[in-house]
Design an enzyme around this catalytic site. Structure first.
Site, mmCIF file in Angstrom:
data_model
loop_
_atom_site.group_PDB
_atom_site.id
_atom_site.type_symbol
_atom_site.label_atom_id
_atom_site.label_comp_id
_atom_site.label_asym_id
_atom_site.label_seq_id
_atom_site.Cartn_x
_atom_site.Cartn_y
_atom_site.Cartn_z
ATOM 1 N N SER A 26 0.864 -1.375 -0.001
ATOM 2 C CA SER A 26 -0.421 0.093 0.102
ATOM 3 C C SER A 26 0.743 0.965 0.054
ATOM 4 C CB SER A 26 -0.589 0.365 1.427
ATOM 5 O OG SER A 26 -1.489 1.232 1.860
ATOM 6 N N GLN A 73 1.636 -0.510 -5.148
ATOM 7 C CA GLN A 73 -0.097 0.000 -5.463
ATOM 8 C C GLN A 73 -0.259 2.199 -5.085
ATOM 9 O OE1 GLN A 73 -2.080 1.992 -2.101
ATOM 10 N NE2 GLN A 73 -3.729 2.730 -3.448
ATOM 11 N N TYR A 87 -2.580 5.722 -4.758
ATOM 12 C CA TYR A 87 -2.788 6.928 -5.215
ATOM 13 C C TYR A 87 -2.709 7.909 -5.757
ATOM 14 C CZ TYR A 87 -6.407 4.465 -1.547
ATOM 15 O OH TYR A 87 -6.653 3.415 -0.912
ATOM 16 N N ARG A 110 -16.591 5.209 6.560
ATOM 17 C CA ARG A 110 -16.912 4.146 7.312
ATOM 18 C C ARG A 110 -17.148 4.477 9.095
ATOM 19 N NH1 ARG A 110 -11.075 3.064 5.115
ATOM 20 N NH2 ARG A 110 -11.745 2.874 2.861
ATOM 21 N N SER A 159 -12.430 -5.767 -7.459
ATOM 22 C CA SER A 159 -12.566 -4.981 -6.042
ATOM 23 C C SER A 159 -13.648 -4.111 -5.547
ATOM 24 C CB SER A 159 -11.149 -4.884 -5.462
ATOM 25 O OG SER A 159 -10.887 -4.103 -4.407
ATOM 26 N N HIS A 161 -13.171 -3.066 -2.752
ATOM 27 C CA HIS A 161 -12.092 -2.755 -0.994
ATOM 28 C C HIS A 161 -12.733 -3.471 -0.056
ATOM 29 C CE1 HIS A 161 -9.274 0.909 -0.852
ATOM 30 N NE2 HIS A 161 -9.240 1.272 -0.165
ATOM 31 N N ARG A 164 -14.984 -1.417 1.608
ATOM 32 C CA ARG A 164 -14.871 -0.436 2.507
ATOM 33 C C ARG A 164 -15.296 1.142 1.741
ATOM 34 N NH1 ARG A 164 -10.881 -1.920 6.452
ATOM 35 N NH2 ARG A 164 -9.687 0.452 6.083
ATOM 36 N N GLY A 207 -11.289 -10.373 -1.954
ATOM 37 C CA GLY A 207 -12.757 -8.990 -1.757
ATOM 38 C C GLY A 207 -13.762 -10.326 -0.872
ATOM 39 N N VAL A 236 -12.002 -13.435 0.663
ATOM 40 C CA VAL A 236 -11.813 -14.647 0.930
ATOM 41 C C VAL A 236 -11.027 -15.246 2.254
ATOM 42 C CG1 VAL A 236 -10.086 -16.521 -0.244
ATOM 43 C CG2 VAL A 236 -10.794 -14.082 -1.091
ATOM 44 N N ARG A 237 -12.112 -16.627 2.398
ATOM 45 C CA ARG A 237 -11.658 -16.325 4.226
ATOM 46 C C ARG A 237 -11.760 -17.808 3.787
ATOM 47 N NH1 ARG A 237 -12.025 -11.801 3.726
ATOM 48 N NH2 ARG A 237 -12.756 -10.078 5.174
HETATM 49 C C1 LIG Z 1 -7.050 -2.361 7.121
HETATM 50 C C2 LIG Z 1 -7.005 -2.209 5.351
HETATM 51 C C3 LIG Z 1 -6.879 -1.272 4.832
HETATM 52 C C4 LIG Z 1 -6.856 -0.771 3.101
HETATM 53 N N1 LIG Z 1 -5.564 -0.237 2.944
HETATM 54 C C5 LIG Z 1 -5.800 -0.239 1.378
HETATM 55 C C6 LIG Z 1 -4.924 0.639 0.111
HETATM 56 O O1 LIG Z 1 -4.075 1.170 1.171
HETATM 57 N N2 LIG Z 1 -5.311 0.810 -1.020
HETATM 58 C C7 LIG Z 1 -6.537 -0.132 -1.820
HETATM 59 O O2 LIG Z 1 -6.197 0.269 -2.362
HETATM 60 N N3 LIG Z 1 -6.828 -1.067 -0.909
HETATM 61 C C8 LIG Z 1 -6.990 -0.670 0.693
HETATM 62 N N4 LIG Z 1 -7.850 -1.710 1.098
HETATM 63 C C9 LIG Z 1 -8.486 -2.585 0.368
HETATM 64 C C10 LIG Z 1 -7.533 -3.845 -0.249
HETATM 65 O O3 LIG Z 1 -6.742 -3.972 -0.817
HETATM 66 C C11 LIG Z 1 -8.780 -4.829 -0.777
HETATM 67 O O4 LIG Z 1 -9.564 -4.985 -1.716
HETATM 68 C C12 LIG Z 1 -9.502 -5.552 0.351
HETATM 69 O O5 LIG Z 1 -9.409 -5.252 1.978
HETATM 70 C C13 LIG Z 1 -10.062 -7.147 0.364
HETATM 71 O O6 LIG Z 1 -10.947 -8.366 0.761
HETATM 72 P P1 LIG Z 1 -10.432 -8.811 2.520
HETATM 73 O O7 LIG Z 1 -10.557 -7.792 3.604
HETATM 74 O O8 LIG Z 1 -11.916 -8.726 2.332
HETATM 75 O O9 LIG Z 1 -9.493 -9.617 1.969
HETATM 76 C C14 LIG Z 1 -7.586 -1.632 2.692
HETATM 77 C C15 LIG Z 1 -8.178 -2.980 2.781
HETATM 78 C C16 LIG Z 1 -7.777 -2.855 4.810
HETATM 79 C C17 LIG Z 1 -8.863 -4.049 5.419
HETATM 80 C C1 LIG Z 2 -5.417 5.449 4.145
HETATM 81 C C2 LIG Z 2 -6.458 4.553 3.123
HETATM 82 C C3 LIG Z 2 -6.975 5.204 2.051
HETATM 83 C C4 LIG Z 2 -6.450 3.759 3.000
HETATM 84 C C5 LIG Z 2 -7.470 2.293 2.328
HETATM 85 O O1 LIG Z 2 -7.627 2.635 1.584
HETATM 86 C C6 LIG Z 2 -8.231 1.847 3.775
HETATM 87 O O2 LIG Z 2 -8.371 1.987 4.768
HETATM 88 O O3 LIG Z 2 -9.388 1.081 2.749
#
Ligand SMILES: Cc1cc2nc3c(=O)[nH]c(=O)nc-3n(C[C@H](O)[C@H](O)[C@H](O)COP(=O)(O)O)c2cc1C
Ligand SMILES: CC(C)CC(=O)C(=O)O
Length: 386
Positions: A110, A131, A133, A168, A263, A265, A268, A297, A299-300
């Site tokens: 990230s 990754q 932004y 969130r 994805s 995310h 989120r 997304g 996957v457990r």
């Molecule tokens: C705590 C947390 C931080 C994340 N930070 C980023 C990030 O910095 N950049 C990004 O593209 N996705 C981020 N994501 C999304 C993940 O890359 C991913 O798309 C998603 O969490 C996958 O689902 P899962 O948590 O169910 O495996 C974040 C997800 C979580 C849970």
């Molecule tokens: C700092 C955030 C932008 C990281 C992220 O992508 C997230 O928390 O889902």
């Protein structure tokens, strides 16, 4: 809950991590946007796809080896980009990277890592992707891309589902911001001095992640002004993360992306989208052989990885399970999370009569009859499937 052994499945790991982590940090990792419908649906939707196994095949030797972007990988299972691994463990991204190196799948780092990108790559490890932004101050993003390229990252993963941060609720209630002892090390550079909060730690001035992210992110980013710009500053393959539709897959092809990650995310960002496993088939169909399709997304289970592969994903990434592992036991815990999923994938392969990743195709899953989940009013608890 105490266990006599290490956790034996991802939900055990989740429970253990929840007991260990400070509540605000746990909530940040766990949270989905708004009612968390999409977050829950991501996991639940796998249940709608049933396996169609074949018997009496010689499964005495199986392999999960595959190729991703033309490079060999020992497994299609990789680590999705997640901000701030040091919230889980002091060794943070370094511990995760060592775990990924031992497992042999791709790790995506990230932008918001708490370890500078130059320190993360492990010799002999898997492919690392960076990754990205894109900020209003494009020079900040450009600098990150150039640093990643010289550090040895093999692709740029442009996250396209976050022009602003999703809402969130638990983080809003907690006014969650990076704690003072953590630094967002990729930003410890002079150019970001004018981006308040971005160095993390004491410079955060009490602003939440959502506030600093929204103030600095480039909301005018588009296929037309973003991808050509990125292509002009790097020769690395570009992967668009956050594609959920056939339409955007076609645009990714048109703009020369090497791959897309299906994805949302982890639920989120935009609440109310399809679960990623339900969106995957339309993306795979639109992609044809023009680009590689990856998946994340919810996957457990190793069988979830298998289902995503069967529906056309070339690699499958996990985020929260690895963070839970990290919280449990640092590098060993992150490795445990990946090992659990990897061994469940191998078990699913053996029990369904598949020996190699290329053999896992659509014929191994039944497509679901559409079933939607109903939630209890005012909660995010699924109560019924319709
Ligand atoms: C705590 C947390 C931080 C994340 N930070 C980023 C990030 O910095 N950049 C990004 O593209 N996705 C981020 N994501 C999304 C993940 O890359 C991913 O798309 C998603 O969490 C996958 O689902 P899962 O948590 O169910 O495996 C974040 C997800 C979580 C849970
Ligand atoms: C700092 C955030 C932008 C990281 C992220 O992508 C997230 O928390 O889902």
């Amino acid at each position: 809950m105490e266990y006599a052994s290490d956790p034996v499945c991802i939900s055990d790991l989740e429970r253990v991590a929840k007991g260990i982590m400070p509540s605000g940090a746990w909530a940040y990792y766990d949270s989905g946007a708004n009612d968390e419908q999409t977050k829950h649906e991501n996991t639940l939707a796998f249940n709608n796809y049933r396996l169609h196994p074949r018997m009496l095949r010689d499964v005495s030797t199986i392999s999960t080896e595959t190729t991703i972007l033309g490079q060999r990988a020992r497994t299609p299972l990789g680590v999705a980009p997640c901000a701030m691994h040091k919230l889980a463990h002091p060794e943070g991204e370094l511990a995760t990277s060592r775990a990924a190196a031992a497992t042999g799948g791709i790790m995506i780092l990230s932008t918001y890592s708490t370890t500078a990108l130059e320190k993360v790559i492990q010799p002999g490890g898997p492919q690392y992707w960076m990754q990205l932004y894109v900020y209003q101050q494009r020079s900040v993003s450009e600098r990150l891309v150039r640093r990643a390229e010289s550090a040895g990252f093999k692709a740029i993963v442009l996250t396209i589902d976050a022009p602003v941060l999703g809402r969130r609720l638990v983080d809003a209630r907690n006014r969650f911001a990076p704690p003072p002892h953590l630094r967002l090390e990729n930003f410890l550079q002079t150019e970001v001095a004018s981006m308040p909060g971005y160095e993390g730690g004491e410079d955060a001035h009490g602003e939440t992640f959502g506030e600093t992210f929204g103030a600095n992110g480039d909301q005018s980013l588009s296929w037309e002004n973003g991808i050509p710009w990125l292509r002009s500053i790097t020769s690395l393959p570009i992967i668009a993360k956050g594609v959920m539709t056939a339409e955007d897959t076609r645009l990714a092809i048109q703009h020369g992306c090497a791959g897309v990650i299906v994805s949302n995310h982890g639920g989120r960002q935009l609440d109310g989208t399809l679960a990623t496993i339900d969106a995957l088939p339309q993306v795979v169909e639109a992609a044809g052989d023009k680009l590689e399709v990856y998946f994340d997304g919810g996957v457990r289970r190793g069988s979830d990885v298998f289902k995503a592969l069967a529906l056309g994903a070339r690699a499958v990434f996990v985020a929260r399970p690895v963070l839970w592992g990290l919280a449990y036991k640092g590098e060993k815990g992150a490795k445990l999370a990946l090992d659990i999923l990897q061994s469940e994938l191998e078990l699913t392969m053996m029990l369904s009569g598949t020996r190699r990743i290329e053999e896992i195709d659509q014929s191994y899953v039944y497509q679901p009859v559409a079933r939607w989940v109903r939630y209890a009013a005012g909660t995010n608890k699924p109560v019924a499937k319709l």
